[in-house]
Scaffold this motif. Structure first.
Motif, short mmCIF file in Angstrom:
data_model
loop_
_atom_site.label_atom_id
_atom_site.label_comp_id
_atom_site.label_asym_id
_atom_site.label_seq_id
_atom_site.Cartn_x
_atom_site.Cartn_y
_atom_site.Cartn_z
N VAL A 332 2.51 -1.89 161.20
CA VAL A 332 2.77 -2.43 162.66
C VAL A 332 4.58 -2.17 162.53
CG1 VAL A 332 0.56 -3.92 163.20
CG2 VAL A 332 2.86 -5.11 161.61
N ALA A 333 4.84 -2.14 163.70
CA ALA A 333 6.34 -2.33 163.72
C ALA A 333 6.80 -2.52 164.70
CB ALA A 333 6.78 -0.82 164.80
N VAL A 334 7.98 -3.59 164.25
CA VAL A 334 8.42 -4.68 164.53
C VAL A 334 9.90 -3.88 165.59
CG1 VAL A 334 9.94 -5.73 162.80
CG2 VAL A 334 10.27 -6.86 164.45
N LEU A 335 10.03 -4.79 166.31
CA LEU A 335 11.75 -4.26 167.75
C LEU A 335 12.28 -5.01 168.34
CD1 LEU A 335 8.70 -2.21 168.42
CD2 LEU A 335 10.80 -1.19 169.70
N ASP A 336 13.46 -5.65 167.43
CA ASP A 336 14.67 -5.97 167.50
C ASP A 336 15.85 -5.96 169.05
OD1 ASP A 336 13.75 -8.06 165.61
OD2 ASP A 336 14.88 -6.68 164.22
N LEU A 337 15.43 -6.16 170.39
CA LEU A 337 16.70 -6.81 171.19
C LEU A 337 17.31 -7.42 171.55
CD1 LEU A 337 12.93 -6.16 173.58
CD2 LEU A 337 14.01 -4.08 172.07
N GLU A 338 18.21 -6.79 171.48
CA GLU A 338 18.88 -7.54 172.53
C GLU A 338 19.97 -7.48 173.99
OE1 GLU A 338 23.74 -8.89 170.15
OE2 GLU A 338 21.80 -8.17 168.80
N PRO A 339 19.18 -8.11 174.20
CA PRO A 339 19.98 -7.42 175.69
C PRO A 339 21.43 -8.07 176.30
CG PRO A 339 18.92 -9.85 175.99
CD PRO A 339 19.36 -9.23 174.79
N ALA A 340 21.50 -7.01 177.44
CA ALA A 340 22.42 -7.46 177.92
C ALA A 340 22.87 -8.76 178.58
CB ALA A 340 23.25 -6.35 178.70
N SER A 366 8.47 -13.32 169.59
CA SER A 366 9.21 -13.98 169.26
C SER A 366 10.58 -14.05 169.76
CB SER A 366 9.41 -14.44 167.78
OG SER A 366 11.00 -14.43 167.80
N ALA A 367 11.11 -15.23 170.37
CA ALA A 367 12.45 -15.20 171.10
C ALA A 367 13.00 -16.02 170.47
CB ALA A 367 12.07 -15.77 172.31
N SER A 368 14.47 -15.74 170.17
CA SER A 368 15.82 -16.30 170.24
C SER A 368 16.54 -16.14 171.09
CB SER A 368 16.03 -16.00 169.42
OG SER A 368 16.76 -14.62 168.52
N HIS A 369 17.99 -17.44 171.02
CA HIS A 369 19.01 -16.73 171.72
C HIS A 369 19.61 -15.44 171.89
CE1 HIS A 369 20.42 -18.97 168.24
NE2 HIS A 369 21.90 -18.46 168.70
N HIS A 370 19.70 -14.68 170.39
CA HIS A 370 19.78 -13.35 170.48
C HIS A 370 18.70 -12.06 171.61
CE1 HIS A 370 22.56 -14.85 167.33
NE2 HIS A 370 21.63 -15.73 167.23
N GLY A 371 17.90 -12.77 171.70
CA GLY A 371 17.02 -11.67 172.44
C GLY A 371 15.59 -11.88 171.94
N PHE A 372 14.85 -10.68 171.28
CA PHE A 372 13.14 -10.80 170.81
C PHE A 372 12.97 -10.20 170.04
CE2 PHE A 372 14.31 -11.49 175.96
CZ PHE A 372 13.25 -12.68 176.15
N SER A 373 11.87 -10.59 169.23
CA SER A 373 10.99 -8.87 168.77
C SER A 373 9.86 -8.98 169.16
CB SER A 373 10.88 -10.54 167.21
OG SER A 373 13.13 -10.45 166.87
N LEU A 374 9.51 -8.10 168.86
CA LEU A 374 8.48 -7.72 169.62
C LEU A 374 6.97 -7.63 168.04
CD1 LEU A 374 9.10 -6.18 172.44
CD2 LEU A 374 7.86 -8.16 172.38
N VAL A 375 6.73 -7.58 168.36
CA VAL A 375 5.66 -6.42 166.79
C VAL A 375 4.65 -5.59 167.60
CG1 VAL A 375 3.90 -7.19 164.94
CG2 VAL A 375 5.46 -8.62 165.04
N MET A 376 4.03 -4.09 167.60
CA MET A 376 3.40 -3.81 167.31
C MET A 376 2.47 -2.37 166.92
SD MET A 376 5.85 -1.02 169.11
CE MET A 376 4.44 0.41 169.74
N SER A 377 1.79 -2.19 167.13
CA SER A 377 1.11 -1.32 166.03
C SER A 377 1.39 0.00 165.94
CB SER A 377 -0.49 -1.11 166.51
OG SER A 377 -0.98 -0.20 167.81
N ALA A 378 1.92 0.62 164.98
CA ALA A 378 3.38 1.42 165.51
C ALA A 378 2.49 3.13 165.35
CB ALA A 378 3.40 1.57 163.48
#
Ligand code: ADP
Ligand code: ASP
Ligand code: MG
Length: 484
Positions: A332-340, A366-378
């Motif tokens: 699996v991979a984790v993607l961290d997204l920080e939106p404008a 998972s959400a935080s005030h910085h953005g999101f982290s998503l787990v998906m199969s790689a």
């Protein structure tokens, strides 16, 4: 307990039409295994079995590598694999039936090998393995095994009918991982199978394979025969769906990882669905939902050890608040997204649209005030997904992770469990701990290389440590907060 002779299990109080018995690849790996299947079917005869069978063990892997090899390096190595498969199936068939029956059977099977040779040639000429061609390639495994099992049951004296699963399982056109269309599948399976059952015959069909409404062959994704069995079981309103495999039932973790894994006697549909979703290979993830919809019990049983008792999967959970099993989903991979800032409120919708376009699901968010982290199969389309997401947010992604998950009804309400768990793996790089999003799972990411070790340590803690020691540890360790 002798599960096979236990009548209270057999009837389960329902007025089912039949029992679906699905046999996985290891349950039909050779002639001896197929004879065992014949014995198991015999013991179910008065419950009107419908038999669903996977390809012989490892055949689907071999077909897939042959198909890929022909697209990459020409048809020759594929043809060698096809030849080995021909010889293996021939040996198994010869051992099971007499000479004359063998010749009739082989006259039916030989064209399938010819078709594989032709497909290898076509694929080599195209230089690419098209998904619909892959489906035709791989579907041959279940065609061969179901024909051989049909012949073996005939030889053993059963009144048996071979059924083409393409006539029963209707799917969308998502080749290589098609989804069955519920209403069409129900209508077709009833139309095809009920008359067979009513005439007193025993239907045998290959799992894994379906066809679109237009009749184009599809497959349901790796391990999909479990899903075929569930669709047939629900369509026919079976009294139970039995998944016969090579382990004693659903275990507290993969016994290949932890030899001291123990059989779980009962699971709820929800617990089993989470286990399958989070990587317990013993059940295909799409197996439980249909059974749950019609409240049909699912049993996981060992074809090499039928007396072991198996695991019963039913509507209600027992032992609420206790961890039942541990799984690890690798690759699996984790993607961290920080939106404008201007994008932030709309980001979740847009992210899910990107995943939907790629027909890919998000395992965990998972959400935080910085953005999101998503787990998906790689998957192979990970870079393409990340590229599209870059239009929406700053994206960082990391590969080679594993998602470890604890499953048990309402464990999310017991924060001391997460605390104990984090204590025993405190030297590992653990992140994205998710507790409470589903009350029945606690999950977190570790480095893939350490996943096995994490599972072993947790298994030791949760299934070998005496309860009073573990609880004492929890009292010392527990500090509220910090989970998503
Ligand atoms: P089949 O060929 O019968 O479909 P699978 O290989 O798909 O069998 O599934 C059975 C395997 O699932 C077992 O041999 C075991 O290694 C693996 N497995 C993973 N997690 C679990 C678990 N929690 N309980 C039982 N088996 C598991
Ligand atoms: N034979 C297919 C596979 O190996 C389907 C199954 O076994 O369930 O994926
Ligand atoms: Mg399987």
């Amino acid at each position: 307990m002798n599960q096979l002779s236990n009548e209270s299990h057999e009837a389960t109080g329902r007025r089912g039409e039949c029992v679906v018995m699905k046999f996985g690849g290891t349950s039909v790996e050779d002639a001896a295994a197929i004879r065992r299947v014949s014995q198991l079917v015999k013991r179910r005869l008065r419950h009107r079995p419908v038999v669903v069978v996977s390809a012989l063990a490892k055949v689907t892997d071999q077909l897939l590598s042959a198909a890929r090899a022909s697209s990459e390096g020409g048809p020759q190595s594929a043809r060698e694999t096809v030849e080995r498969l021909r010889q293996r199936h021939q040996t198994v068939a010869r051992e099971l039936v007499e000479e004359q029956q063998f010749h009739c059977l082989w006259a039916e099977l030989e064209p399938a090998f010819q078709m594989l040779d032709d497909l290898a040639g076509e694929t080599a000429a195209t230089g690419a393995l098209l998904p619909e061609v892959q489906d035709r390639f791989l579907g041959v495994g279940e065609f061969l095994s179901s024909k051989i099992l049909h012949a073996a049951l005939l030889h053993a004296g059963f009144d048996v009918a071979w059924i083409d699963s393409k006539e029963c399982i209707v799917t969308d056109a998502a080749h290589t991982r098609a989804t069955p269309l519920w209403e069409d599948t129900r209508t077709r399976s009833r139309a095809v199978l009920l008359p067979v059952l009513q005439s007193g015959q025993l239907p045998v069909l290959g799992g894994f394979v379906g066809a679109t409404r237009e009749g184009i062959p599809t497959t349901l994704g790796r391990g999909g025969s479990d899903c075929s069995a569930a669709m047939i079981g629900v369509g026919l309103e079976a009294s139970r769906i039995e998944i016969w495999t090579d382990v004693d039932g659903v275990m507290t973790t993969d016994p290949n990882l932890c030899p001291d894994a123990r059989r779980i006697t009962t699971l709820s549909f929800n617990e089993a669905a989470e286990l399958a979703r989070f990587g317990a290979q013993v059940l295909h993830p799409a197996t439980i939902a249909p059974a749950m919809r019609r409240n049909i019990p699912v049993w996981v049983l060992n074809s090499r050890n039928p007396e072991s008792g198996g695991t019963e999967i039913v509507a209600h959970a027992s032992e609420i608040g206790r961890v039942k099993a541990i799984t690890a989903k690798r690759e699996v991979a984790v993607l961290d997204l920080e939106p404008a800032p201007s994008m932030a409120s709309d980001l979740p919708r847009q992210v899910f649209e990107v995943f939907a376009r790629h027909r890919h699901s998000v395992e965990l968010l998972s959400a935080s005030h910085h953005g999101f982290s998503l787990v998906m199969s790689a998957a192979t389309d990970l870079p393409a997904i990340a590229q599209e997401l870059r239009g929406l947010a700053n994206v960082r992604w990391e590969n080679h992770k594993a998602l470890v998950c604890l499953v048990g009804e309402k464990i999310g309400r017991r924060p001391e469990i997460a605390s104990q768990v984090l204590h025993v793996i405190s030297d590992m790089d653990v992140r994205l701990i998710c507790q409470g999003a589903s009350e029945r799972t606690i999950s977190f990411l570790v480095e893939e290389a350490r996943a096995e070790e994490a599972v072993r340590r947790l298994h030791e803690l949760l299934f070998s440590t005496p309860a009073h020691v573990a609880e004492g540890l929890a009292r010392v360790m527990y500090q509220p907060g910090g989970t998503c």
